[in-house]
Write a protein that holds these residues in place. Structure first.
Motif, mmCIF file in Angstrom:
data_model
loop_
_atom_site.group_PDB
_atom_site.id
_atom_site.type_symbol
_atom_site.label_atom_id
_atom_site.label_comp_id
_atom_site.label_asym_id
_atom_site.label_seq_id
_atom_site.Cartn_x
_atom_site.Cartn_y
_atom_site.Cartn_z
ATOM 1 N N VAL A 1 52.590 26.443 35.978
ATOM 2 C CA VAL A 1 51.882 27.341 36.898
ATOM 3 C C VAL A 1 50.376 27.131 36.791
ATOM 4 O O VAL A 1 49.673 26.983 37.801
ATOM 5 N N ALA A 2 49.859 27.104 35.556
ATOM 6 C CA ALA A 2 48.430 26.855 35.364
ATOM 7 C C ALA A 2 48.051 25.480 35.903
ATOM 8 O O ALA A 2 46.970 25.302 36.488
ATOM 9 N N GLY A 3 48.920 24.496 35.731
ATOM 10 C CA GLY A 3 48.652 23.162 36.255
ATOM 11 C C GLY A 3 48.520 23.165 37.753
ATOM 12 O O GLY A 3 47.628 22.520 38.322
ATOM 13 N N ALA A 4 49.420 23.881 38.424
ATOM 14 C CA ALA A 4 49.369 23.969 39.878
ATOM 15 C C ALA A 4 48.091 24.656 40.349
ATOM 16 O O ALA A 4 47.413 24.182 41.265
ATOM 17 N N ILE A 5 47.756 25.768 39.728
ATOM 18 C CA ILE A 5 46.540 26.496 40.121
ATOM 19 C C ILE A 5 45.299 25.668 39.797
ATOM 20 O O ILE A 5 44.340 25.631 40.577
ATOM 21 N N PHE A 6 45.307 24.982 38.658
ATOM 22 C CA PHE A 6 44.167 24.148 38.282
ATOM 23 C C PHE A 6 43.897 23.095 39.356
ATOM 24 O O PHE A 6 42.750 22.851 39.732
ATOM 25 N N SER B 1 51.686 22.060 45.378
ATOM 26 C CA SER B 1 51.175 21.941 44.010
ATOM 27 C C SER B 1 52.111 22.625 43.018
ATOM 28 O O SER B 1 52.386 22.089 41.937
ATOM 29 N N PHE B 2 52.596 23.810 43.370
ATOM 30 C CA PHE B 2 53.555 24.503 42.509
ATOM 31 C C PHE B 2 54.815 23.668 42.313
ATOM 32 O O PHE B 2 55.294 23.479 41.182
ATOM 33 N N ILE B 3 55.352 23.164 43.403
ATOM 34 C CA ILE B 3 56.600 22.400 43.317
ATOM 35 C C ILE B 3 56.397 21.114 42.525
ATOM 36 O O ILE B 3 57.214 20.752 41.673
ATOM 37 N N ALA B 4 55.289 20.405 42.791
ATOM 38 C CA ALA B 4 55.002 19.169 42.061
ATOM 39 C C ALA B 4 54.835 19.449 40.569
ATOM 40 O O ALA B 4 55.333 18.689 39.718
ATOM 41 N N GLY B 5 54.134 20.541 40.235
ATOM 42 C CA GLY B 5 53.943 20.906 38.832
ATOM 43 C C GLY B 5 55.254 21.208 38.139
ATOM 44 O O GLY B 5 55.516 20.720 37.024
ATOM 45 N N PHE B 6 56.116 22.014 38.789
ATOM 46 C CA PHE B 6 57.418 22.342 38.190
ATOM 47 C C PHE B 6 58.301 21.107 38.071
ATOM 48 O O PHE B 6 58.978 20.908 37.059
ATOM 49 N N ALA B 7 58.301 20.258 39.116
ATOM 50 C CA ALA B 7 59.141 19.056 39.093
ATOM 51 C C ALA B 7 58.705 18.108 37.980
ATOM 52 O O ALA B 7 59.535 17.550 37.252
ATOM 53 N N ALA B 8 57.385 17.924 37.833
ATOM 54 C CA ALA B 8 56.861 17.033 36.792
ATOM 55 C C ALA B 8 57.162 17.590 35.401
ATOM 56 O O ALA B 8 57.585 16.854 34.499
ATOM 57 N N SER C 1 42.822 29.308 34.049
ATOM 58 C CA SER C 1 42.670 29.527 32.609
ATOM 59 C C SER C 1 43.373 30.798 32.159
ATOM 60 O O SER C 1 43.993 30.836 31.085
ATOM 61 N N THR C 2 43.296 31.846 32.972
ATOM 62 C CA THR C 2 43.990 33.098 32.642
ATOM 63 C C THR C 2 45.496 32.890 32.639
ATOM 64 O O THR C 2 46.205 33.358 31.736
ATOM 65 N N ILE C 3 45.990 32.180 33.658
ATOM 66 C CA ILE C 3 47.435 31.916 33.730
ATOM 67 C C ILE C 3 47.867 31.032 32.560
ATOM 68 O O ILE C 3 48.946 31.230 31.989
ATOM 69 N N MET C 4 47.042 30.084 32.186
ATOM 70 C CA MET C 4 47.359 29.236 31.033
ATOM 71 C C MET C 4 47.494 30.083 29.767
ATOM 72 O O MET C 4 48.372 29.825 28.926
ATOM 73 N N ALA C 5 46.626 31.077 29.615
ATOM 74 C CA ALA C 5 46.710 31.961 28.448
ATOM 75 C C ALA C 5 48.068 32.648 28.393
ATOM 76 O O ALA C 5 48.684 32.758 27.324
ATOM 77 N N VAL C 6 48.550 33.083 29.551
ATOM 78 C CA VAL C 6 49.856 33.745 29.608
ATOM 79 C C VAL C 6 50.971 32.760 29.269
ATOM 80 O O VAL C 6 51.901 33.083 28.513
#
Length: 468
Positions: free
Chosen positions: A166-171, A189-196, A374-379
């Motif tokens: 999720v953080a990757g997609a938002i980043f 971006s969300f789908i690509a991040g989850f797939a990767a 960054s906030t989502i990454m913290a979570v």
């Protein structure tokens, strides 16, 4: 009216279907390629033990080889990766030379193997973006679609390296323009991040997550909140120091009138000397130090000093400025976690781990201008219980760092204070901030009043002396 509504919904359905398919294919492909990169990198680090001497003695030669590889085969692979991808999205509609993929992979492995203080996420993002660009060229996609897929590549590469989909997609959609999130690329971006991320896990990549659940505060702890605000201000200044150090070091080394290979060798030699003086904690990825800061062993206290983050900044600036190939975000995590550890040790010993985690994400937020990611990454890394403190730290540090960035090609779409005059729409490297005319007038009036008060005070003192 009904016909127009059906037409709209049908078009949206086909668009969503198209991007679900494309981003899934791109994400799976990038997940596999970046997994290969991570496995090669892991194998190279393990193979250091085969050397009959300390691995960092190879750094001068490694930097020379890295510079030669990049200059000869893929000049756009220079630097810390993400910066070049941002520039390609803004200036070349996402077109990236396919030679970047193997050259960046090999140059980064060589740099990190020999001990350069660089990271693996920038190359991951650049390799991911390069794969997306190559697929776009292969299937003759339009410029707009290629640009979207390259942004997906950033998200997928980042998610694969750090295990934060999720953080990757938002980043990927937040890092391009300061103050703007590209909602039209959010779904792919969300789908690509989850797939990767899923592909990497399927292929055996393991990630490290930290359980900070015991920091949940049911009642409002105003003292801790005040400390978090103070820490966020500190992290903002640390971030400014990192940006300034990396930028000025690169410019200073570039201005030296020597052959580029001599400068690479000399920079590597200097890092070797510094390593002999200060130890091996400041070279390479430094993941052990990050783990010790965030999850210290009670029986073996972390060997982290108040100046650790400063030395890491120096080592990273020299490594990148001398031609090392690799990312900047892993060193940023190191600097953030250790600066937070130092802050916690000084101001709140009972919450050292919390402040290490806050530094980890806050310095990332401020140096890259990505407070939401960054906030989502913290979570994702530390758990939901840290979310409110992480959000506070990430946003305040993001504002305090000013209109600067570790990625000079970011475009500014907002100003961080209404008191400042800043030209919107420019790249960060061209930004100059000054006070607004109204604020200058207020300041001038304040200076005039202070001057009048000083004169009146002097006059009264002279009168008293004359009376005596």
């Amino acid at each position: 009216m009904i016909r127009k509504h059906i037409t709209e919904q049908t078009a949206i359905f086909f668009s969503v279907t198209k991007w679900v398919f494309l981003s899934s294919v791109v994400g799976i492909t990038i997940g596999a390629v970046v997994t290969l990169f991570l496995n090669i990198l892991k194998y190279s680090e393990v193979s250091r033990s085969l050397l009959p001497f300390d691995f960092y003695y190879l750094l001068p030669l490694a930097l020379v080889l890295t510079v030669w590889l990049v200059n000869t085969f893929a000049p756009s692979a220079e630097g810390h990766g993400t910066e070049k991808v941002i520039a390609a999205v803004h200036k070349q509609d996402g077109k990236i030379d396919i030679s970047v993929i193997p050259v960046k992979l090999l140059a980064t492995v060589i740099s990190i193997f020999a001990g350069a203080s660089v990271g693996k996420e920038g190359p991951g993002a650049q390799i991911g973006a390069g794969v997306a660009s190559a697929l776009s060229e292969l299937f003759r996609f339009s410029k707009q679609d290629r640009k979207k897929l390259v942004i997906c590549g950033i998200s997928a590469g980042f998610a694969t390296v750090f295990g934060t989909p999720v953080a990757g997609a938002i980043f990927g959609v937040e890092v391009l323009i300061i103050g703007v999130i590209l909602y039209d690329v959010l779904l792919p971006s969300f789908i690509a991040g989850f797939a990767a991320f899923t592909t990497a896990q399927f292929l055996g990549i393991e990630y490290t997550y930290y359980n900070l659940h015991f920091y949940q505060n049911i009642s409002l702890d105003m003292v801790l909140i005040a400390k978090v605000i103070l820490a966020a201000l500190f992290f903002g200044f640390v971030s400014d120091l990192v940006i300034t150090s990396v930028t000025l070091t690169a410019k200073a080394i570039k201005s030296i009138k020597f052959n580029v290979y001599i400068k690479a060798f000399g920079g590597g030699l200097l890092i070797v000397v510094l390593t002999l003086i200060f130890g091996e904690n400041y070279i390479g990825l430094g993941l052990d130090v990050i783990s010790n800061a965030i999850n210290p062993d009670p029986f073996y206290p972390a060997d982290i000093h108040w100046y650790t983050f400063l030395l890491k900044t120096v080592f990273t600036s020299l490594s990148l400025g001398s031609g090392g190939s690799g990312g900047i975000i892993t060193p940023i995590f190191y600097i953030g976690a250790t600066s937070g550890y130092s802050f916690g040790t000084l101001f709140s010993p009972e919450h050292v781990v919390l402040f290490s985690a806050l530094g980890f994400v806050s310095v990332l937020s401020a140096t890259t201008n990505t407070p939401i990611a960054s906030t989502i990454m913290a979570v994702e890394l530390f758990g939901i219980d840290i979310a409110h403190y992480a959000a506070l730290g990430a946003v305040i540090s993001f504002l305090i760092s000013g209109h600067r960035s570790i990625f000079s090609s970011q475009i500014l779409a907002m100003k961080k204070s209404e008191m400042l005059s800043v030209k919107i729409g420019e790249e960060v490297e061209n930004i100059t901030a000054d006070l607004e005319d109204t604020e200058k007038s207020k300041l001038d009036r304040l200076k005039d009043r202070l001057h009048i008060k000083r004169e009146n005070l002097k006059s009264r003192r002279r009168s008293k002396k004359e009376d005596k």
